[in-house]
Design a protein around this motif. Structure first.
Motif, PDB file in Angstrom:
ATOM      1  N   UNK A  43       0.866  -1.178   0.000  1.00 26.28           N
ATOM      2  CA  UNK A  43       0.000   0.000   0.000  1.00 26.28           C
ATOM      3  C   UNK A  43       0.895   1.217   0.000  1.00 26.28           C
ATOM      4  N   UNK A  44       1.074   1.820  -1.181  1.00 27.00           N
ATOM      5  CA  UNK A  44       2.075   2.891  -1.281  1.00 27.00           C
ATOM      6  C   UNK A  44       1.658   4.182  -0.588  1.00 27.00           C
ATOM      7  N   UNK A  45       0.358   4.423  -0.458  1.00 21.90           N
ATOM      8  CA  UNK A  45      -0.066   5.693   0.135  1.00 21.90           C
ATOM      9  C   UNK A  45       0.361   5.803   1.595  1.00 21.90           C
ATOM     10  N   UNK A  46       0.008   4.774   2.376  1.00 23.25           N
ATOM     11  CA  UNK A  46       0.405   4.808   3.781  1.00 23.25           C
ATOM     12  C   UNK A  46       1.910   4.600   3.953  1.00 23.25           C
ATOM     13  N   UNK A  47       2.471   3.719   3.138  1.00 24.19           N
ATOM     14  CA  UNK A  47       3.911   3.466   3.255  1.00 24.19           C
ATOM     15  C   UNK A  47       4.688   4.767   3.069  1.00 24.19           C
ATOM     16  N   UNK A  48       4.262   5.555   2.105  1.00 22.53           N
ATOM     17  CA  UNK A  48       4.921   6.829   1.825  1.00 22.53           C
ATOM     18  C   UNK A  48       4.746   7.784   3.003  1.00 22.53           C
ATOM     19  N   UNK A  49       3.530   7.852   3.500  1.00 18.55           N
ATOM     20  CA  UNK A  49       3.247   8.781   4.594  1.00 18.55           C
ATOM     21  C   UNK A  49       4.005   8.411   5.871  1.00 18.55           C
ATOM     22  N   UNK A  50       4.091   7.104   6.161  1.00 11.74           N
ATOM     23  CA  UNK A  50       4.785   6.680   7.382  1.00 11.74           C
ATOM     24  C   UNK A  50       6.310   6.755   7.227  1.00 11.74           C
ATOM     25  N   UNK A  51       6.788   6.469   6.032  1.00  9.95           N
ATOM     26  CA  UNK A  51       8.240   6.498   5.837  1.00  9.95           C
ATOM     27  C   UNK A  51       8.772   7.921   5.911  1.00  9.95           C
ATOM     28  N   UNK A  52       8.015   8.843   5.288  1.00 10.89           N
ATOM     29  CA  UNK A  52       8.508  10.220   5.210  1.00 10.89           C
ATOM     30  C   UNK A  52       7.974  11.112   6.333  1.00 10.89           C
ATOM     31  N   UNK A  53       7.145  10.527   7.226  1.00  8.51           N
ATOM     32  CA  UNK A  53       6.544  11.305   8.311  1.00  8.51           C
ATOM     33  C   UNK A  53       5.767  12.499   7.766  1.00  8.51           C
ATOM     34  N   UNK A  54       4.973  12.245   6.727  1.00 12.53           N
ATOM     35  CA  UNK A  54       4.185  13.309   6.106  1.00 12.53           C
ATOM     36  C   UNK A  54       2.699  12.959   6.141  1.00 12.53           C
ATOM     37  N   UNK A  55       1.931  13.818   6.762  1.00 13.47           N
ATOM     38  CA  UNK A  55       0.484  13.646   6.780  1.00 13.47           C
ATOM     39  C   UNK A  55      -0.024  13.988   5.383  1.00 13.47           C
ATOM     40  N   UNK A  56      -0.588  12.990   4.680  1.00 19.06           N
ATOM     41  CA  UNK A  56      -0.937  13.274   3.287  1.00 19.06           C
ATOM     42  C   UNK A  56      -2.159  14.167   3.147  1.00 19.06           C
ATOM     43  N   UNK A  57      -2.858  14.409   4.240  1.00 15.43           N
ATOM     44  CA  UNK A  57      -4.003  15.309   4.183  1.00 15.43           C
ATOM     45  C   UNK A  57      -3.631  16.764   4.464  1.00 15.43           C
ATOM     46  N   UNK A  58      -2.399  17.005   4.871  1.00 12.20           N
ATOM     47  CA  UNK A  58      -1.988  18.358   5.260  1.00 12.20           C
ATOM     48  C   UNK A  58      -1.482  19.154   4.051  1.00 12.20           C
ATOM     49  N   UNK A  59      -2.284  20.171   3.677  1.00 13.59           N
ATOM     50  CA  UNK A  59      -1.991  20.968   2.479  1.00 13.59           C
ATOM     51  C   UNK A  59      -0.598  21.610   2.516  1.00 13.59           C
ATOM     52  N   UNK A  60      -0.198  22.045   3.710  1.00 12.90           N
ATOM     53  CA  UNK A  60       1.048  22.803   3.832  1.00 12.90           C
ATOM     54  C   UNK A  60       2.278  21.988   3.462  1.00 12.90           C
ATOM     55  N   UNK A  61       2.201  20.671   3.689  1.00 13.31           N
ATOM     56  CA  UNK A  61       3.385  19.853   3.448  1.00 13.31           C
ATOM     57  C   UNK A  61       3.156  18.839   2.333  1.00 13.31           C
ATOM     58  N   UNK A  62       2.153  19.135   1.488  1.00  8.43           N
ATOM     59  CA  UNK A  62       1.793  18.107   0.514  1.00  8.43           C
ATOM     60  C   UNK A  62       2.915  17.803  -0.490  1.00  8.43           C
ATOM     61  N   UNK A  63       3.808  18.760  -0.685  1.00  7.68           N
ATOM     62  CA  UNK A  63       4.922  18.499  -1.601  1.00  7.68           C
ATOM     63  C   UNK A  63       5.923  17.487  -1.051  1.00  7.68           C
ATOM     64  N   UNK A  64       5.910  17.340   0.271  1.00  5.17           N
ATOM     65  CA  UNK A  64       6.837  16.377   0.880  1.00  5.17           C
ATOM     66  C   UNK A  64       6.351  14.943   0.698  1.00  5.17           C
ATOM     67  N   UNK A  65       5.051  14.816   0.432  1.00  2.15           N
ATOM     68  CA  UNK A  65       4.489  13.484   0.222  1.00  2.15           C
ATOM     69  C   UNK A  65       4.897  13.038  -1.178  1.00  2.15           C
ATOM     70  N   UNK A  66       5.869  12.145  -1.254  1.00  2.00           N
ATOM     71  CA  UNK A  66       6.485  11.875  -2.547  1.00  2.00           C
ATOM     72  C   UNK A  66       6.898  10.406  -2.657  1.00  2.00           C
ATOM     73  N   UNK A  67       6.102   9.605  -3.354  1.00  2.00           N
ATOM     74  CA  UNK A  67       6.428   8.177  -3.447  1.00  2.00           C
ATOM     75  C   UNK A  67       7.716   7.904  -4.229  1.00  2.00           C
ATOM     76  N   UNK A  68       8.228   8.924  -4.928  1.00  2.00           N
ATOM     77  CA  UNK A  68       9.481   8.719  -5.660  1.00  2.00           C
ATOM     78  C   UNK A  68      10.705   9.023  -4.801  1.00  2.00           C
ATOM     79  N   UNK A  69      10.466   9.346  -3.552  1.00  2.00           N
ATOM     80  CA  UNK A  69      11.585   9.509  -2.625  1.00  2.00           C
ATOM     81  C   UNK A  69      12.342   8.178  -2.565  1.00  2.00           C
ATOM     82  N   UNK A  70      13.663   8.201  -2.732  1.00  2.00           N
ATOM     83  CA  UNK A  70      14.415   6.935  -2.802  1.00  2.00           C
ATOM     84  C   UNK A  70      14.197   6.032  -1.582  1.00  2.00           C
TER      85      UNK A  70
END
Lengths: 580, 88
Positions: free
Chosen positions: A463-490
């Motif tokens: 499940x890439x959505x949660x995996x990305x959010x938990x790995x990068x510590x980014x709340x995917x619903x938070x508009x202010x940090x939405x650019x940090x939510x990035x599944x292409x992060x190595x």
């Protein structure tokens, strides 16, 4: 070549309601709208007269609809007959009659004014409903209202005859009964002044695969019969009497679109493998039996993620085992024997339930949710597992646990599954004894332990959505940090790659059901990592399939090798875009 | 009087088509059938009224049946909500 009139062309923009491009000639339908007169009835005999007129008009309208229904030349399908039957019900509706008679009797309105007011009232109520199927009822009510009014005024409506081929209908709107009587084989597109993306006309256009631009406003009144029209239903543009150059451009675009469309449709029956023969399975993410049906139409080989939450939402208490069983077996039936991966309930966090009083948490995504609730509320979990197991009697279900973060959790979940099986055995109920059991890989701790988990489950689903959010510590619903939510992060890509590698090493199947699976930019990269099962929304399947059959595993390995050697997502995204 | 709760299993809810079927079904019985969603209570003989309550997929509604043949009517309505509705 069609003769182009010596007219200045113009462009109208509206709502892109149904995709595609059509070039044809305008057939303009203008209706004489009946407006209320505002006159008051003077005496009782006028009142009785108006009531009589109304009743006769209703009867005449019912007769008209019956005549259409029984007209064999129209070759109506079931849906169309259903629309007409609903219209007969509406015409004879006791509430409609009561309200109209009330206006005539008490308010001394004439029949025409009374019908206009009552119909308007209901149309407004339905229009205000946010749901598209409900708001579509407004069109039906308006339709029968116009029929009664037409009958009261003795106006004969025959505006929809004598089409040529390649007709583009230009109208204020197309009513449901008009849609039935129009010869759609001659019509290639619509453009209307009212209506939006979810209006009944949009539904009609989509169901007939016709491009449509709706809600164009009054400018459509400037269009005349026979004008050359381009309808671009993808962009939401209508071009009237285009110049030579514009016409050429659009002819090319139209051919391209049609070919592309045909190509994607033709892909449905093509076997899904890379050009060098690696077999890939494409499945759909679904929430109901309807989704299951729809996804098979798009060529899905089963469901890679059956979300069970829908049944738990919009209600006042937990669904019983029986109710859940009904819901799951319906999906099992519709899947035509193809595998369905059922995910046990994934609530909490961003998906709260009204009747299940989850206390407010500081960090809901890190809190009481998904498998954590199931393991804590064993009663609910066993009920769901028993219902899923019973529906597995068709032998095509697989069970999947969401949000597993440690081995203890997985073992406990499996133990409870065993208890559920035992209860069914005792009750002598049929189920799949060998139902495959898998888990979502969506928490970094699970991805890092993929080698250990692979020995204890039959499959993984990433499940890439949660995996990305938990790995990068980014709340995917938070508009202010939405650019940090990035599944292409190595870092995210490494976890995905490791999970796939370990699954392949231990010979268990591995799929992906997160958004990355339907992202065309990621397809070759994921193939190269060794992913063999992709699950996505049904509509994405044809385009991903197209990419798979046109790429080789060999090339994908190369892409993957290069990407995994990069140290930041910008380089990765640039590379993937450049080498698309 | 028989009163029973149902969850709307058709994702599109009770729109024109299922409402037509439901009305025609209840017309076969003498009992008075009403439909309730939240605070709204309507007679089930009017399509307009049924559509006005806007019962969507997943909503819970209450059906109230009263009359000499209420047991039979209740059975037919049961079948509608449990079996027929999801096919419409």
């Amino acid at each position: 070549m069609k003769k182009i009139k010596e007219k200045t062309g113009f462009e109208i923009s509206g709502v892109a309601a149904s995709p595609g491009i059509a070039i044809g000639s305008a057939y303009v339908v203008r209706k004489n709208e009946i407006i209320s007169s505002g006159t008051k009835l003077k005496n009782e005999s006028e009142v009785l007269n108006e009531i009589e007129k109304f009743k006769k008009a209703v009867q005449a309208s019912v007769d008209d609809v019956e005549a259409v229904k029984n007209n064999e030349a129209l070759k109506l399908n079931d849906d169309e007959v259903n629309v007409l039957e609903a219209h007969i019900e509406l015409l004879t509706d006791p509430q409609l009659h009561e309200d109209v008679l009330q206006k005539i009797n008490a308010d001394k309105k004439n029949a025409v004014d009374a019908v206009i007011e009552v119909v308007d009232k209901f149309v407004e109520v339905f229009k205000s409903m946010s749901d598209e199927y409900m708001s579509a009822s407004a069109a039906d009510v308006k339709d029968i209202g116009n029929r009664i009014l037409g009958s009261l005024n003795h106006s004969i409506d025959n505006g929809w005859q004598n089409f040529q081929s390649n007709t583009i209908i230009i109208a204020e709107d197309i009513s449901p009964s008009e849609a039935i009587t129009i010869d759609m084989t001659l019509v290639i597109a619509f453009a209307t002044s009212v209506g939006g993306k979810t209006s009944h006309t949009a539904i009609l256009a989509k169901s007939k695969n016709l491009p449509a631009v709706l809600g164009c406003g009054n400018t459509v009144d400037k269009i005349e019969n026979g004008d050359v029209i381009i309808v671009d239903g993808t962009k939401g543009v209508v071009i009237v009497n285009p110049g030579e150059k514009c016409l050429e451009e659009y002819s090319a675009k139209m051919r391209e679109y049609q070919q592309g469309n045909e190509f994607l449709r033709s892909l449905k029956s093509v076997s899904c493998q890379t050009s060098d023969g690696v077999k890939i399975t494409l499945r759909a993410n679904i929430s109901s039996a309807e989704d299951m049906l729809e996804s098979l139409k798009h060529g899905a080989e089963g469901a890679g993620l059956f979300r069970t939450e829908l049944l738990f939402m919009n209600r006042n208490s937990f669904p019983s085992e029986e109710e859940q069983f009904q819901f799951y077996s319906k999906v099992a039936l519709k899947s035509k024997g193809k595998p369905v991966i059922v995910r046990t309930i994934d609530i909490g966090g961003d998906k709260p339930l009204g009747y299940f009083n989850l206390p407010k948490e500081e960090n809901p995504f890190l809190g009481y949710r998904a498998i954590r609730i199931s393991l804590d509320r064993k009663d609910l979990f066993v009920t769901q597992l028993k219902a899923i197991l019973r529906a597995s009697a068709m032998r095509n279900f697989r069970i999947m646990f969401p949000m597993i973060s440690s081995l203890q959790e997985l073992r406990l979940a499996r133990k409870i599954l065993e208890e559920a099986k035992q209860e069914l055995r005792k009750a002598n109920l049929d189920f799949d004894e060998n139902i495959p059991v898998g888990m979502m890989i969506e928490v970094p701790s699970a991805a890092l332990m993929a080698d250990i988990f692979a020995k204890e489950v039959d499959f993984f689903s990433i499940g890439t959505n949660d995996l990305c959010q938990y790995t990068l510590a980014v709340d995917r619903g938070n508009e202010k940090i939405k650019d940090l939510y990035d599944p292409y992060n190595p870092a995210v890509l490494r976890l995905i790659s490791y999970t796939i590698e370990q699954a392949n090493k231990y010979n268990i199947s591995v799929g992906m059901c997160g958004e990355l699976a339907s992202d065309p930019m990621a397809t070759r990269l994921l193939l190269g990592m060794g992913l063999t099962e992709f699950s996505m929304s049904a509509t994405s399947i044809p385009s991903i399939k197209n990419l798979i059959v046109n790429n080789s595993y060999e090339e994908a390995r190369e892409v993957c090798g290069k990407v995994m050697a990069m140290d930041n997502s910008k380089s990765i995204i640039d590379y993937l875009k450049r080498n698309a | 009087m028989i009163s029973k709760n149902y969850i709307i299993t058709a994702p599109e809810g009770i729109h024109a088509r299922p409402a037509t079927t439901l009305i025609r079904l209840t017309k076969k019985y003498k009992s008075v059938v009403s439909l309730k969603k939240g605070e709204n209570l309507v007679r089930l003989n009017s399509m307009l009224n049924i559509l006005t309550i806007g019962a969507k997929g997943g909503d819970t509604i209450t059906v109230i049946i009263e009359g000499e043949d209420e047991a039979h009517a209740a059975q037919a309505i049961d079948n509608f909500f449990i079996e027929e509705l999801k096919k419409l």
